[in-house]
Design an enzyme around this catalytic site. Structure first.
Site, mmCIF file in Angstrom:
data_model
loop_
_atom_site.group_PDB
_atom_site.id
_atom_site.type_symbol
_atom_site.label_atom_id
_atom_site.label_comp_id
_atom_site.label_asym_id
_atom_site.label_seq_id
_atom_site.Cartn_x
_atom_site.Cartn_y
_atom_site.Cartn_z
ATOM 1 N N ASP A 14 55.923 75.046 -6.105
ATOM 2 C CA ASP A 14 55.896 74.937 -4.635
ATOM 3 C C ASP A 14 56.152 76.322 -4.050
ATOM 4 O O ASP A 14 56.423 77.282 -4.783
ATOM 5 C CB ASP A 14 56.918 73.903 -4.145
ATOM 6 C CG ASP A 14 56.417 73.182 -2.881
ATOM 7 O OD1 ASP A 14 55.725 73.823 -2.060
ATOM 8 O OD2 ASP A 14 56.714 71.982 -2.725
ATOM 9 N N GLY A 61 48.203 72.517 -0.963
ATOM 10 C CA GLY A 61 47.230 73.005 0.004
ATOM 11 C C GLY A 61 47.807 72.824 1.373
ATOM 12 O O GLY A 61 48.872 72.218 1.533
ATOM 13 N N ARG A 70 38.371 68.689 8.419
ATOM 14 C CA ARG A 70 38.634 69.320 7.123
ATOM 15 C C ARG A 70 38.280 70.805 7.143
ATOM 16 O O ARG A 70 38.919 71.615 6.476
ATOM 17 C CB ARG A 70 37.849 68.589 6.042
ATOM 18 C CG ARG A 70 38.354 67.165 5.877
ATOM 19 C CD ARG A 70 37.455 66.302 5.060
ATOM 20 N NE ARG A 70 37.577 66.606 3.648
ATOM 21 C CZ ARG A 70 36.769 67.407 2.998
ATOM 22 N NH1 ARG A 70 35.773 67.986 3.620
ATOM 23 N NH2 ARG A 70 36.937 67.618 1.732
ATOM 24 N N ASN A 77 43.089 77.130 2.780
ATOM 25 C CA ASN A 77 43.078 76.655 1.405
ATOM 26 C C ASN A 77 42.269 77.524 0.452
ATOM 27 O O ASN A 77 42.591 77.609 -0.731
ATOM 28 C CB ASN A 77 42.613 75.208 1.371
ATOM 29 C CG ASN A 77 43.745 74.295 1.796
ATOM 30 O OD1 ASN A 77 44.802 74.299 1.177
ATOM 31 N ND2 ASN A 77 43.568 73.566 2.875
ATOM 32 N N GLN A 84 45.588 80.630 -7.130
ATOM 33 C CA GLN A 84 45.975 79.710 -8.202
ATOM 34 C C GLN A 84 44.949 79.727 -9.335
ATOM 35 O O GLN A 84 45.298 79.599 -10.509
ATOM 36 C CB GLN A 84 46.178 78.306 -7.639
ATOM 37 C CG GLN A 84 47.323 78.319 -6.619
ATOM 38 C CD GLN A 84 47.840 76.947 -6.228
ATOM 39 O OE1 GLN A 84 47.229 75.939 -6.538
ATOM 40 N NE2 GLN A 84 48.948 76.927 -5.526
ATOM 41 N N ASP A 131 38.384 57.488 -3.079
ATOM 42 C CA ASP A 131 37.327 56.831 -2.297
ATOM 43 C C ASP A 131 36.731 55.668 -3.090
ATOM 44 O O ASP A 131 36.425 54.607 -2.539
ATOM 45 C CB ASP A 131 36.241 57.853 -1.953
ATOM 46 C CG ASP A 131 36.850 59.139 -1.413
ATOM 47 O OD1 ASP A 131 37.330 59.134 -0.281
ATOM 48 O OD2 ASP A 131 36.877 60.145 -2.152
ATOM 49 N N ARG A 134 39.048 52.893 -2.926
ATOM 50 C CA ARG A 134 38.991 52.301 -1.586
ATOM 51 C C ARG A 134 37.778 51.368 -1.470
ATOM 52 O O ARG A 134 37.872 50.288 -0.868
ATOM 53 C CB ARG A 134 38.878 53.411 -0.535
ATOM 54 C CG ARG A 134 40.185 54.145 -0.315
ATOM 55 C CD ARG A 134 39.998 55.400 0.516
ATOM 56 N NE ARG A 134 41.289 55.980 0.866
ATOM 57 C CZ ARG A 134 41.470 57.213 1.288
ATOM 58 N NH1 ARG A 134 40.426 58.037 1.412
ATOM 59 N NH2 ARG A 134 42.670 57.646 1.603
ATOM 60 N N HIS A 159 34.179 64.552 -0.706
ATOM 61 C CA HIS A 159 35.346 63.754 -0.302
ATOM 62 C C HIS A 159 35.576 64.038 1.184
ATOM 63 O O HIS A 159 36.463 64.804 1.571
ATOM 64 C CB HIS A 159 36.575 64.125 -1.130
ATOM 65 C CG HIS A 159 37.829 63.479 -0.614
ATOM 66 N ND1 HIS A 159 38.019 62.114 -0.630
ATOM 67 C CD2 HIS A 159 38.930 63.989 -0.024
ATOM 68 C CE1 HIS A 159 39.186 61.826 -0.082
ATOM 69 N NE2 HIS A 159 39.760 62.947 0.309
ATOM 70 N N SER A 214 47.318 60.226 3.101
ATOM 71 C CA SER A 214 47.602 59.230 2.058
ATOM 72 C C SER A 214 48.447 59.868 0.953
ATOM 73 O O SER A 214 48.262 61.039 0.627
ATOM 74 C CB SER A 214 46.295 58.712 1.467
ATOM 75 O OG SER A 214 45.541 59.789 0.966
#
Ligand code: LMR
Length: 303
Positions: A14, A61, A70, A77, A84, A131, A134, A159, A214
């Site tokens: 983190d 992110g 987004r 990001n 990373q 997804d 879902r 996504h 989520s």
């Protein structure tokens, strides 16, 4: 995630302002006395976090907040993923499998691939299993059947709200054998309209309700993604994964695009030869187009 008898050492990364909270998570992991947890590394040093890892789940992110698109989070990001990727490239285990969860997930995965050229492209994926799950959930609710009896829905593409949840090949296990979802639902207007929209917009609906993205369902689907990738998909079942396009189904090569896949021996394979109708073609192309535009935007953020 890796099977009922696979010990793990967890590496958690983190940013420095979150170091104390991260240590609290480590304390809870120790306190939970998980029998398979053989070690916990909690660090703010990206090199320490990436050293020797076999599976990297990239959840870090800048999160999307209510009302944000987004694309708004893209520039934040892209630079995180570049850094990373370089650490994974230099320090991860040679055959490290990577799952990108943080949005924009497909394009973050693409940036990661660019800056970690020694990681094989087949090892870099993004999460669309959320997804996929879902879509299974919506069908199971509509038909009032067990979600585990529904299979082979497909998420094509990004996504994002342009993804295409496709039920043309999906089936439900019934007392008299497997039946096509289209036959059982018998309402093409719902399947081609509200169903698609609900799945496409589910992430935004959850943010609206929780004021947060989520969490439980995303984590659970990330486990599903890695478990099936490592341990294999059941016979006759395919799942959705964001993977590097090889041009299958006319999707431009070089995008990270969600396809139906089967997994065996730690490798995914795109399910080939599914018939694609005209509506599907249009929706698959629209989401590919969005991914091409995101790719261009991401590269412009890197300049
Ligand atoms: C989700 O699908 O729940 C998230 O990716 C939503 C988001 O944009 O954070």
């Amino acid at each position: 995630m890796l099977g009922a008898d696979q010990p793990v050492i967890l590496h958690m990364l983190d940013i420095p302002p979150a170091a104390e909270a991260l240590n609290g998570v480590k304390m809870e992991l120790v306190d939970a006395a998980f029998p398979l947890l053989k070690g916990v590394v909690a660090t703010t040093d990206v090199v320490e976090a990436c050293t020797g890892v076999n599976v990297a789940v990239m959840v870090g992110g800048f999160p999307r907040k209510e009302g944000m698109e987004r694309k708004d989070v893209m520039s934040k990001n892209v630079s995180i993923y570049k850094a990373q990727a370089s650490a994974l490239e230099a320090h991860a285990a040679p055959n490290c499998k990577v799952l990108v969860v943080a949005n924009p997930a497909n394009t973050n995965a693409l940036i990661l691939k660019e800056f970690a050229p020694s990681i094989p492209e087949k090892n870099i994926t993004c999460l669309t299993r959320l997804d996929h799950n879902r879509a299974l959930g919506q069908i199971s609710e509509r038909l009032n059947v067990q979600v585990s009896d529904v299979k082979n829905v497909i998420i094509w593409g990004n996504h994002s709200s342009t993804q295409y949840p496709d039920v043309n090949h999906a089936t439900v296990k019934t007392a008299s054998g497997e039946k096509p979802v289209r036959e059982l639902v018998a309402d093409d207007e719902w399947l081609n309209g509200e169903f698609i929209k609900t799945v496409q917009q589910r992430g935004a609906a959850i943010i609206k309700a929780r004021k947060l993205s989520s969490a439980l369902s995303a984590a659970s689907s990330a486990c599903d993604h890695i478990r099936d990738w490592v341990l294999g998909t059941p016979e006759g079942t395919y799942v959705s994964m964001g993977v590097y396009s090889d041009g299958s189904y006319g999707v431009p090569a070089g995008l990270i695009y969600s396809f139906p896949v089967t997994c065996s021996g730690g490798e995914w394979k795109i399910v080939q030869g599914l018939p694609i109708d005209e509506l599907s073609r249009q929706k698959m192309d629209a989401t590919a187009q969005e991914l091409s535009e995101e790719k261009t935007l991401a590269y412009s953020c890197l300049e």
